[in-house]
Design a protein around this motif. Structure first.
Motif, PDB file in Angstrom:
ATOM      1  N   LEU A 110       0.835  -1.195   0.000  1.00  0.00           N
ATOM      2  CA  LEU A 110       0.000   0.000   0.000  1.00  0.00           C
ATOM      3  C   LEU A 110       0.877   1.254   0.000  1.00  0.00           C
ATOM      4  O   LEU A 110       1.675   1.460   0.916  1.00  0.00           O
ATOM      5  N   ILE A 111       0.722   2.082  -1.042  1.00  0.00           N
ATOM      6  CA  ILE A 111       1.387   3.380  -1.085  1.00  0.00           C
ATOM      7  C   ILE A 111       0.329   4.425  -0.715  1.00  0.00           C
ATOM      8  O   ILE A 111      -0.654   4.600  -1.442  1.00  0.00           O
ATOM      9  N   ALA A 112       0.516   5.084   0.411  1.00  0.00           N
ATOM     10  CA  ALA A 112      -0.440   6.107   0.856  1.00  0.00           C
ATOM     11  C   ALA A 112      -0.138   7.411   0.120  1.00  0.00           C
ATOM     12  O   ALA A 112       0.920   8.011   0.318  1.00  0.00           O
ATOM     13  N   VAL A 113      -1.049   7.836  -0.742  1.00  0.00           N
ATOM     14  CA  VAL A 113      -0.835   9.042  -1.537  1.00  0.00           C
ATOM     15  C   VAL A 113      -1.131  10.263  -0.669  1.00  0.00           C
ATOM     16  O   VAL A 113      -2.270  10.542  -0.329  1.00  0.00           O
ATOM     17  N   SER A 114      -0.065  10.961  -0.315  1.00  0.00           N
ATOM     18  CA  SER A 114      -0.150  12.020   0.696  1.00  0.00           C
ATOM     19  C   SER A 114       0.025  13.418   0.121  1.00  0.00           C
ATOM     20  O   SER A 114       0.207  14.379   0.867  1.00  0.00           O
ATOM     21  N   LYS A 115      -0.053  13.554  -1.197  1.00  0.00           N
ATOM     22  CA  LYS A 115       0.094  14.894  -1.810  1.00  0.00           C
ATOM     23  C   LYS A 115      -0.988  15.824  -1.265  1.00  0.00           C
ATOM     24  O   LYS A 115      -2.136  15.442  -1.084  1.00  0.00           O
ATOM     25  N   LYS A 116      -0.559  17.044  -0.983  1.00  0.00           N
ATOM     26  CA  LYS A 116      -1.448  18.102  -0.468  1.00  0.00           C
ATOM     27  C   LYS A 116      -2.024  17.793   0.920  1.00  0.00           C
ATOM     28  O   LYS A 116      -2.900  18.522   1.395  1.00  0.00           O
ATOM     29  N   LYS A 117      -1.524  16.737   1.544  1.00  0.00           N
ATOM     30  CA  LYS A 117      -1.987  16.416   2.895  1.00  0.00           C
ATOM     31  C   LYS A 117      -1.021  17.012   3.917  1.00  0.00           C
ATOM     32  O   LYS A 117       0.197  17.034   3.692  1.00  0.00           O
ATOM     33  N   PRO A 118      -1.531  17.476   5.061  1.00  0.00           N
ATOM     34  CA  PRO A 118      -0.638  18.063   6.064  1.00  0.00           C
ATOM     35  C   PRO A 118       0.271  17.004   6.691  1.00  0.00           C
ATOM     36  O   PRO A 118      -0.058  15.814   6.701  1.00  0.00           O
ATOM     37  N   GLU A 119       1.384  17.473   7.212  1.00  0.00           N
ATOM     38  CA  GLU A 119       2.335  16.549   7.837  1.00  0.00           C
ATOM     39  C   GLU A 119       1.713  15.814   9.018  1.00  0.00           C
ATOM     40  O   GLU A 119       2.070  14.667   9.294  1.00  0.00           O
ATOM     41  N   SER A 120       0.761  16.450   9.707  1.00  0.00           N
ATOM     42  CA  SER A 120       0.112  15.800  10.844  1.00  0.00           C
ATOM     43  C   SER A 120      -0.641  14.543  10.406  1.00  0.00           C
ATOM     44  O   SER A 120      -0.649  13.530  11.116  1.00  0.00           O
ATOM     45  N   ALA A 121      -1.247  14.587   9.224  1.00  0.00           N
ATOM     46  CA  ALA A 121      -1.975  13.420   8.712  1.00  0.00           C
ATOM     47  C   ALA A 121      -1.009  12.299   8.335  1.00  0.00           C
ATOM     48  O   ALA A 121      -1.268  11.117   8.603  1.00  0.00           O
ATOM     49  N   ILE A 122       0.117  12.666   7.727  1.00  0.00           N
ATOM     50  CA  ILE A 122       1.133  11.667   7.374  1.00  0.00           C
ATOM     51  C   ILE A 122       1.701  11.030   8.632  1.00  0.00           C
ATOM     52  O   ILE A 122       1.882   9.808   8.710  1.00  0.00           O
ATOM     53  N   LEU A 123       1.943  11.865   9.638  1.00  0.00           N
ATOM     54  CA  LEU A 123       2.485  11.370  10.904  1.00  0.00           C
ATOM     55  C   LEU A 123       1.512  10.394  11.580  1.00  0.00           C
ATOM     56  O   LEU A 123       1.932   9.374  12.127  1.00  0.00           O
ATOM     57  N   ARG A 142      -1.817   2.622  -5.173  1.00  0.00           N
ATOM     58  CA  ARG A 142      -1.559   4.001  -4.764  1.00  0.00           C
ATOM     59  C   ARG A 142      -2.884   4.621  -4.325  1.00  0.00           C
ATOM     60  O   ARG A 142      -3.712   4.969  -5.169  1.00  0.00           O
ATOM     61  N   ILE A 143      -3.086   4.732  -3.017  1.00  0.00           N
ATOM     62  CA  ILE A 143      -4.402   5.112  -2.494  1.00  0.00           C
ATOM     63  C   ILE A 143      -4.291   6.329  -1.588  1.00  0.00           C
ATOM     64  O   ILE A 143      -3.494   6.351  -0.654  1.00  0.00           O
ATOM     65  N   GLY A 144      -5.096   7.342  -1.887  1.00  0.00           N
ATOM     66  CA  GLY A 144      -5.086   8.575  -1.105  1.00  0.00           C
ATOM     67  C   GLY A 144      -6.368   8.821  -0.351  1.00  0.00           C
ATOM     68  O   GLY A 144      -6.412   8.762   0.873  1.00  0.00           O
ATOM     69  N   SER A 145      -7.462   9.094  -1.083  1.00  0.00           N
ATOM     70  CA  SER A 145      -8.698   9.526  -0.431  1.00  0.00           C
ATOM     71  C   SER A 145      -9.305   8.463   0.477  1.00  0.00           C
ATOM     72  O   SER A 145      -9.949   8.787   1.468  1.00  0.00           O
ATOM     73  N   ALA A 146      -9.107   7.188   0.174  1.00  0.00           N
ATOM     74  CA  ALA A 146      -9.656   6.127   1.034  1.00  0.00           C
ATOM     75  C   ALA A 146      -8.905   6.043   2.368  1.00  0.00           C
ATOM     76  O   ALA A 146      -9.370   5.383   3.302  1.00  0.00           O
ATOM     77  N   ILE A 147      -7.756   6.715   2.455  1.00  0.00           N
ATOM     78  CA  ILE A 147      -7.004   6.774   3.723  1.00  0.00           C
ATOM     79  C   ILE A 147      -7.219   8.120   4.393  1.00  0.00           C
ATOM     80  O   ILE A 147      -7.606   8.200   5.559  1.00  0.00           O
ATOM     81  N   ALA A 203      16.066  -6.715 -10.533  1.00  0.00           N
ATOM     82  CA  ALA A 203      14.986  -7.481  -9.897  1.00  0.00           C
ATOM     83  C   ALA A 203      13.649  -6.871 -10.315  1.00  0.00           C
ATOM     84  O   ALA A 203      13.125  -5.972  -9.658  1.00  0.00           O
ATOM     85  N   VAL A 204      13.136  -7.340 -11.448  1.00  0.00           N
ATOM     86  CA  VAL A 204      11.904  -6.766 -12.013  1.00  0.00           C
ATOM     87  C   VAL A 204      10.708  -7.517 -11.421  1.00  0.00           C
ATOM     88  O   VAL A 204      10.311  -8.572 -11.918  1.00  0.00           O
ATOM     89  N   THR A 205      10.147  -6.960 -10.346  1.00  0.00           N
ATOM     90  CA  THR A 205       9.111  -7.680  -9.595  1.00  0.00           C
ATOM     91  C   THR A 205       7.829  -6.886  -9.366  1.00  0.00           C
ATOM     92  O   THR A 205       6.835  -7.456  -8.915  1.00  0.00           O
ATOM     93  N   GLU A 206       7.829  -5.581  -9.675  1.00  0.00           N
ATOM     94  CA  GLU A 206       6.707  -4.736  -9.250  1.00  0.00           C
ATOM     95  C   GLU A 206       5.822  -4.262 -10.409  1.00  0.00           C
ATOM     96  O   GLU A 206       6.313  -3.876 -11.460  1.00  0.00           O
ATOM     97  N   MET A 207       4.511  -4.319 -10.148  1.00  0.00           N
ATOM     98  CA  MET A 207       3.522  -3.701 -11.033  1.00  0.00           C
ATOM     99  C   MET A 207       2.725  -2.719 -10.193  1.00  0.00           C
ATOM    100  O   MET A 207       1.920  -3.120  -9.359  1.00  0.00           O
ATOM    101  N   SER A 208       2.979  -1.430 -10.399  1.00  0.00           N
ATOM    102  CA  SER A 208       2.280  -0.393  -9.646  1.00  0.00           C
ATOM    103  C   SER A 208       1.076   0.062 -10.456  1.00  0.00           C
ATOM    104  O   SER A 208       1.204   0.807 -11.423  1.00  0.00           O
TER     105      SER A 208
END
Length: 220
Positions: free
Chosen positions: A19-32, A210-215, A186-191
């Motif tokens: 899970l990559i949490a898409v944190s663009k435009k989110k405050p640092e407090s939310a990321i923390l 890559r999920i932002g709003s659901a988090i 090591a080619v292993t990822e499909m994003s």
């Protein structure tokens, strides 16, 4: 809210899907808050925002650059970026290698493949990827580690179309990982897969969503 959303999301993801949490435009407090609840991988779209956050937030965070990266901005994220998702040209790949070489670092990247029926999205087509891998200059990129591919489906409610586009990315993934030029990578990822289509992406073999709003909730 963030704690509950993360818990529900992670419970729904199969083993082996990151899970990559898409944190663009989110405050640092939310990321923390997400970080304190066990989330280490965060995705940012804008170089300056990413640099600012990386300076002030915990140093063990894995920062993923998921936006369109301009060549003149690579130097700012080269020292710390964990994975660059959107490498969409040979010129950009060479610039990443150049900046990585300066600091004696290997940078992991994904090759962005254009799978959507939208001109606004970036990426290689199938032929361009193979052309690059066949280029005699490609083996000189010794400070690059190609980890796989990334793609964005068309923004549509047509699930059959989205599934077809994700499957086309999977075809490219299995094709290029057999290429001799990538024998030492090591080619292993499909994003692939975002909030609105990640379940389809997982069914098609995605290893990173890559999920932002659901988090973090919807952007205002």
């Amino acid at each position: 809210m963030i704690q509950g959303n993360l818990k529900r999301l992670k419970k729904s993801l199969p083993q082996g899907v990151k899970l990559i949490a898409v944190s663009k435009k989110k405050p640092e407090s939310a990321i923390l808050e997400a970080y304190e609840n066990g989330q280490l991988d965060f995705g940012e779209n804008y170089v300056q925002e990413l640099v600012d956050k990386a300076e002030s937030l915990p140093k063990d965070i894995h920062w993923h650059f998921i936006g369109h990266l301009q060549r003149n901005k690579v130097k700012y994220i080269a020292p710390f970026v964990y994975l660059i998702h959107g490498v969409d040209s040979f010129k950009l790949l060479k610039e990443i290698n150049k900046q990585a070489k300066k600091i004696d670092r290997e940078i992991s990247v994904l090759l962005q493949i254009h799978i959507a029926q939208e001109d606004s999205k970036f990426g290689f087509d199938d032929a361009e990827v193979i052309e690059m891998l066949n280029d005699p200059r490609f083996p000189d990129l010794e400070h690059i580690a190609i980890r796989g591919v990334m793609g964005m489906a068309t923004n549509t409610n047509n699930t059959t179309q989205i599934e077809a586009e994700f499957n086309s990315l999977k075809d490219v993934f299995y094709h290029i990982r057999q290429h001799p030029a990538l024998a030492d990578h090591a080619v292993t990822e499909m994003s692939m897969g975002m909030t609105q289509d990640y379940q389809i992406a997982i069914n098609c073999g995605s290893t990173m969503v890559r999920i932002g709003s659901a988090i973090f909730g919807s952007r205002k």
